[in-house]
Design an enzyme around this catalytic site. Sequence first.
Site, short mmCIF file in Angstrom:
data_model
loop_
_atom_site.label_atom_id
_atom_site.label_comp_id
_atom_site.label_asym_id
_atom_site.label_seq_id
_atom_site.Cartn_x
_atom_site.Cartn_y
_atom_site.Cartn_z
N HIS A 21 0.84 -1.21 0.00
CA HIS A 21 0.00 0.00 0.00
C HIS A 21 0.88 1.26 0.00
CE1 HIS A 21 -3.02 -2.75 2.19
NE2 HIS A 21 -3.57 -2.48 1.03
N LYS A 45 -15.11 -9.08 5.32
CA LYS A 45 -13.81 -9.34 5.97
C LYS A 45 -13.90 -9.22 7.48
CE LYS A 45 -10.84 -7.92 2.19
NZ LYS A 45 -9.90 -6.91 1.69
N ARG A 93 -2.59 -6.31 -8.51
CA ARG A 93 -1.49 -7.24 -8.24
C ARG A 93 -1.52 -8.29 -9.34
NH1 ARG A 93 -3.26 -8.83 -2.49
NH2 ARG A 93 -5.20 -8.57 -3.63
N SER A 131 -2.87 -8.07 3.13
CA SER A 131 -2.98 -7.88 4.58
C SER A 131 -3.24 -9.23 5.25
CB SER A 131 -4.11 -6.90 4.89
OG SER A 131 -3.84 -5.67 4.28
N1 COA Z 1 0.16 -4.34 -2.04
C1 COA Z 1 -0.17 -5.32 -1.21
N2 COA Z 1 -1.43 -5.71 -0.96
C2 COA Z 1 -2.39 -5.05 -1.60
C3 COA Z 1 -2.13 -4.03 -2.49
C4 COA Z 1 -0.78 -3.67 -2.69
N3 COA Z 1 -0.42 -2.71 -3.52
N4 COA Z 1 -3.29 -3.57 -2.96
C5 COA Z 1 -4.25 -4.29 -2.40
N5 COA Z 1 -3.72 -5.19 -1.57
C6 COA Z 1 -4.43 -6.19 -0.81
C7 COA Z 1 -4.96 -5.69 0.48
O1 COA Z 1 -4.01 -5.87 1.51
C8 COA Z 1 -6.17 -6.56 0.67
O2 COA Z 1 -5.78 -7.78 1.27
P1 COA Z 1 -6.82 -8.66 2.12
O3 COA Z 1 -7.90 -9.09 1.17
O4 COA Z 1 -6.01 -9.78 2.61
O5 COA Z 1 -7.35 -7.78 3.22
C9 COA Z 1 -6.65 -6.81 -0.76
O6 COA Z 1 -5.55 -6.55 -1.58
C10 COA Z 1 -7.73 -5.89 -1.25
O7 COA Z 1 -8.17 -5.07 -0.25
P2 COA Z 1 -8.46 -3.53 -0.29
O8 COA Z 1 -7.64 -2.82 -1.27
O9 COA Z 1 -8.39 -3.06 1.10
O10 COA Z 1 -9.89 -3.55 -0.86
P3 COA Z 1 -11.20 -4.20 -0.28
O11 COA Z 1 -11.56 -5.28 -1.23
O12 COA Z 1 -11.10 -4.58 1.14
O13 COA Z 1 -12.19 -2.99 -0.38
C11 COA Z 1 -13.22 -1.03 -1.41
C12 COA Z 1 -12.33 -2.26 -1.56
C13 COA Z 1 -13.10 -0.41 -0.05
C14 COA Z 1 -12.75 -0.05 -2.43
C15 COA Z 1 -14.66 -1.47 -1.71
O14 COA Z 1 -15.04 -2.52 -0.85
C16 COA Z 1 -15.63 -0.32 -1.56
O15 COA Z 1 -15.69 0.56 -2.38
N6 COA Z 1 -16.42 -0.33 -0.47
C17 COA Z 1 -17.44 0.68 -0.21
C18 COA Z 1 -18.83 0.14 -0.55
C19 COA Z 1 -19.13 0.29 -2.03
O16 COA Z 1 -19.10 1.35 -2.60
N7 COA Z 1 -19.45 -0.85 -2.64
C20 COA Z 1 -19.76 -0.91 -4.04
C21 COA Z 1 -18.53 -1.21 -4.83
S1 COA Z 1 -18.95 -1.45 -6.54
#
Ligand code: COA
Length: 160
Positions: A21, A45, A93, A131
Amino acid sequence: MVKKADFAIYPGTFDPITNGHMDIIKRSLNIFEKVVVAVTDNPEKDVMFTFNERIDMIKKVTQGLNVEVVSFRGLLIDFLKKMNCNVVIRALRAVSDFDYEFQMAVINKSLSPGLETVFLMTNKDFFYLSSSIVKQLSHENADISQFVPKYVQEKIKEKL
Ligand code: COA
């Protein structure tokens, strides 16, 4: 007419923030004046850290960068409207991220046409990092120093 962006929003669960991140945040700052890291909960999650703990960690490890850390609940597009922002940053990724990210970007754009999602390819060193992996490794007492900032490593230790 859509206003040109001088800042972008980087949303996620950040449970916890990793070096992957951090890499995305720093590279985004080469494109945008400022990055707003927006912490939310993904109902699918189970989190290790509370909202406030996640925010605190991000604030600590982004000190000195032009980064603002906020939290939101509900839809991302509503939050973007509230912030008067039309650019979202997401990281890609492995190919496995593509479907999910593509779906989110397309749905968000159809609900809010002015919105653009900017994808940055994850640095090769963090390609398979998540994560969840960090949490799994920590539970098994593995060395996670190459994957998270030192402050986050300490917070994970305290938590366990
Ligand atoms: N390096 C390492 N890990 C990375 C990374 C990077 N550059 N980019 C992403 N990741 C990992 C994260 O650690 C995370 O790991 P985990 O699944 O083990 O926790 C995973 O990739 C993706 O997580 P994150 O980027 O935190 O996204 P998310 O899927 O938890 O949430 C939101 C994405 C918040 C953007 C989405 O859920 C959202 O918009 N929520 C609001 C509600 C909404 O509008 N919903 C409609 C969407 S259409």
